[in-house]
Design a protein around this motif. Structure first.
Motif, PDB file in Angstrom:
ATOM      1  N   ALA A 148       6.232  97.187 151.782  1.00  0.00           N
ATOM      2  CA  ALA A 148       5.351  98.136 152.470  1.00  0.00           C
ATOM      3  C   ALA A 148       4.055  98.381 151.705  1.00  0.00           C
ATOM      4  CB  ALA A 148       6.091  99.458 152.684  1.00  0.00           C
ATOM      5  N   HIS A 149       3.943  97.847 150.512  1.00  0.00           N
ATOM      6  CA  HIS A 149       2.758  98.057 149.684  1.00  0.00           C
ATOM      7  C   HIS A 149       1.592  97.238 150.215  1.00  0.00           C
ATOM      8  CE1 HIS A 149       0.249  98.106 146.028  1.00  0.00           C
ATOM      9  NE2 HIS A 149       0.959  99.172 145.668  1.00  0.00           N
ATOM     10  N   GLU A 150       0.378  97.742 150.004  1.00  0.00           N
ATOM     11  CA  GLU A 150      -0.794  97.024 150.501  1.00  0.00           C
ATOM     12  C   GLU A 150      -0.968  95.660 149.831  1.00  0.00           C
ATOM     13  OE1 GLU A 150      -4.258  99.339 149.751  1.00  0.00           O
ATOM     14  OE2 GLU A 150      -3.962  99.426 147.570  1.00  0.00           O
ATOM     15  N   ASP A 151      -0.424  95.486 148.633  1.00  0.00           N
ATOM     16  CA  ASP A 151      -0.479  94.205 147.931  1.00  0.00           C
ATOM     17  C   ASP A 151       0.854  93.456 148.006  1.00  0.00           C
ATOM     18  OD1 ASP A 151      -3.124  94.606 147.137  1.00  0.00           O
ATOM     19  OD2 ASP A 151      -2.508  95.725 145.344  1.00  0.00           O
ATOM     20  N   ALA A 152       1.605  93.683 149.074  1.00  0.00           N
ATOM     21  CA  ALA A 152       2.947  93.116 149.182  1.00  0.00           C
ATOM     22  C   ALA A 152       2.967  91.593 149.065  1.00  0.00           C
ATOM     23  CB  ALA A 152       3.584  93.541 150.506  1.00  0.00           C
ATOM     24  N   LEU A 153       2.022  90.927 149.693  1.00  0.00           N
ATOM     25  CA  LEU A 153       2.028  89.464 149.664  1.00  0.00           C
ATOM     26  C   LEU A 153       1.875  88.948 148.236  1.00  0.00           C
ATOM     27  CD1 LEU A 153      -0.169  88.632 152.801  1.00  0.00           C
ATOM     28  CD2 LEU A 153       2.320  88.788 152.640  1.00  0.00           C
ATOM     29  N   ALA A 154       0.961  89.550 147.499  1.00  0.00           N
ATOM     30  CA  ALA A 154       0.762  89.137 146.109  1.00  0.00           C
ATOM     31  C   ALA A 154       1.974  89.480 145.252  1.00  0.00           C
ATOM     32  CB  ALA A 154      -0.494  89.793 145.546  1.00  0.00           C
ATOM     33  N   LEU A 155       2.532  90.658 145.463  1.00  0.00           N
ATOM     34  CA  LEU A 155       3.676  91.087 144.660  1.00  0.00           C
ATOM     35  C   LEU A 155       4.898  90.195 144.884  1.00  0.00           C
ATOM     36  CD1 LEU A 155       3.318  94.946 145.134  1.00  0.00           C
ATOM     37  CD2 LEU A 155       2.905  93.649 143.021  1.00  0.00           C
ATOM     38  N   LEU A 156       5.029  89.681 146.108  1.00  0.00           N
ATOM     39  CA  LEU A 156       6.157  88.812 146.435  1.00  0.00           C
ATOM     40  C   LEU A 156       5.816  87.337 146.273  1.00  0.00           C
ATOM     41  CD1 LEU A 156       7.590  90.684 149.560  1.00  0.00           C
ATOM     42  CD2 LEU A 156       8.526  90.644 147.235  1.00  0.00           C
ATOM     43  N   GLY A 157       4.566  87.046 145.930  1.00  0.00           N
ATOM     44  CA  GLY A 157       4.173  85.674 145.673  1.00  0.00           C
ATOM     45  C   GLY A 157       4.155  84.783 146.884  1.00  0.00           C
ATOM     46  N   VAL A 158       3.741  85.318 148.041  1.00  0.00           N
ATOM     47  CA  VAL A 158       3.689  84.530 149.272  1.00  0.00           C
ATOM     48  C   VAL A 158       2.292  84.616 149.877  1.00  0.00           C
ATOM     49  CG1 VAL A 158       6.140  84.874 149.711  1.00  0.00           C
ATOM     50  CG2 VAL A 158       4.488  86.445 150.722  1.00  0.00           C
ATOM     51  N   GLY A 159       2.007  83.710 150.789  1.00  0.00           N
ATOM     52  CA  GLY A 159       0.706  83.671 151.423  1.00  0.00           C
ATOM     53  C   GLY A 159       0.643  84.495 152.690  1.00  0.00           C
ATOM     54  N   ALA A 160      -0.564  84.581 153.254  1.00  0.00           N
ATOM     55  CA  ALA A 160      -0.794  85.407 154.437  1.00  0.00           C
ATOM     56  C   ALA A 160       0.002  84.928 155.645  1.00  0.00           C
ATOM     57  CB  ALA A 160      -2.285  85.419 154.767  1.00  0.00           C
ATOM     58  N   SER A 161       0.320  83.647 155.698  1.00  0.00           N
ATOM     59  CA  SER A 161       1.076  83.118 156.840  1.00  0.00           C
ATOM     60  C   SER A 161       2.477  83.711 156.934  1.00  0.00           C
ATOM     61  CB  SER A 161       1.174  81.591 156.747  1.00  0.00           C
ATOM     62  OG  SER A 161       1.900  81.205 155.590  1.00  0.00           O
ATOM     63  N   LEU A 162       2.936  84.341 155.843  1.00  0.00           N
ATOM     64  CA  LEU A 162       4.288  84.920 155.819  1.00  0.00           C
ATOM     65  C   LEU A 162       4.265  86.438 155.935  1.00  0.00           C
ATOM     66  CD1 LEU A 162       5.820  82.706 152.996  1.00  0.00           C
ATOM     67  CD2 LEU A 162       6.058  82.421 155.465  1.00  0.00           C
ATOM     68  N   SER A 163       3.154  86.989 156.391  1.00  0.00           N
ATOM     69  CA  SER A 163       3.036  88.447 156.481  1.00  0.00           C
ATOM     70  C   SER A 163       4.069  89.049 157.427  1.00  0.00           C
ATOM     71  CB  SER A 163       1.623  88.837 156.906  1.00  0.00           C
ATOM     72  OG  SER A 163       1.287  88.239 158.143  1.00  0.00           O
TER      73      SER A 163
END
Length: 254
Positions: free
Chosen positions: A46-61
């Motif tokens: 739920a964090h605004e930096d979730a993609l970076a924190l989980l190490g995934v790209g925008a396609s997996l949002s």
């Protein structure tokens, strides 16, 4: 014999059905740890930096957004949720009923979210790697390792363990070396061997399928496993030493 698999990176989400019943999952001693990881994953996702924190790209949002509501997401048997190269090669849906029953009892999936589950356990699709570090949990491989040592000891005692996990998931649990055979896949050209990532996943899936579908008794020693693998591939067994497990090397034509 037990076959140890990693989860697939991608998942096929269930579109209908009830949410997962945590009390019905295999290895219930892991439930409190599962709840801790799930809560931390929901917070991070739920964090605004979730993609970076989980190490995934925008396609997996969309996958990451789903992580915030896994308690309510439809669940399905793990063999339906996990997809990709290895699971396609295993081909659970094309097994006979007897072979599916064997798979349900013979396959263990080591998971970043669930710790360890069996094929028939109903879970939702999620996005989380064992290499991830979560708040209040830490690096997941380190978090799960002592817990899996305790939870899986009885279930794996006396079993030949065919370890088809990737190194990321192998780091989460080190089973007894004397009863474990790690599976490696190589191509060979002019006597030179190369590790092959994509074909390794596919071949490990094919090996799992072969062990579930072949006639006769399941192998219960490393030598018997090598003999079973040699029915389909060039396969060699390297004996383990001390804390190092046995290794089954499958050699593919280049």
């Amino acid at each position: 014999m037990l076959i140890l698999l990693p989860p697939s990176e991608g998942k096929t989400a269930a579109t209908t059905g009830d949410a997962a019943d945590w009390t019905a999952l295999s290895f219930p001693a892991l439930n409190s740890a599962r709840a801790k990881v799930l809560d931390a994953l929901g917070t991070v996702s739920a964090h605004e930096d979730a993609l970076a924190l989980l190490g995934v790209g925008a396609s997996l949002s969309a996958d990451v957004e789903r992580n915030t509501r896994l308690h309510a997401e439809p669940a399905a048997p793990a063999h339906q949720i996990y997809s990709g190269v290895l699971y396609d090669a295993l081909g659970y849906d094309t097994l006979t009923p007897a072979q599916r029953a064997k798979a349900d009892t013979s396959v263990l999936v080591v998971s970043a979210l669930w710790g360890a589950i069996r094929f028939a356990d109903r879970v939702p699709a999620y996005r989380l790697s064992m290499a991830t570090s979560l708040p209040d949990v830490g690096r997941l491989a380190s978090f799960w390792k002592p817990l899996l040592n305790d939870a899986l000891a009885a279930a794996t005692a006396g079993e030949l363990l065919v370890d088809c996990r990737s190194s990321t998931y192998a780091a989460a649990w080190t089973p007894p070396a004397e009863q474990t055979v790690a599976v490696n896949v190589f191509t060979e050209t002019a006597g030179v061997r190369k590790v092959v990532s994509h074909f390794a996943k596919h071949t490990r899936g094919e090996l799992a399928r072969h062990l579930l579908t072949r006639r006769g008794k399941a192998p219960h020693t490393p030598a018997q496993l090598q003999k079973a693998a040699a029915e389909k591939w060039v396969a060699e067994l390297v004996g383990g030493t001390g804390r190092k497990p046995h290794t089954l090397n499958i050699i593919l034509p280049a």
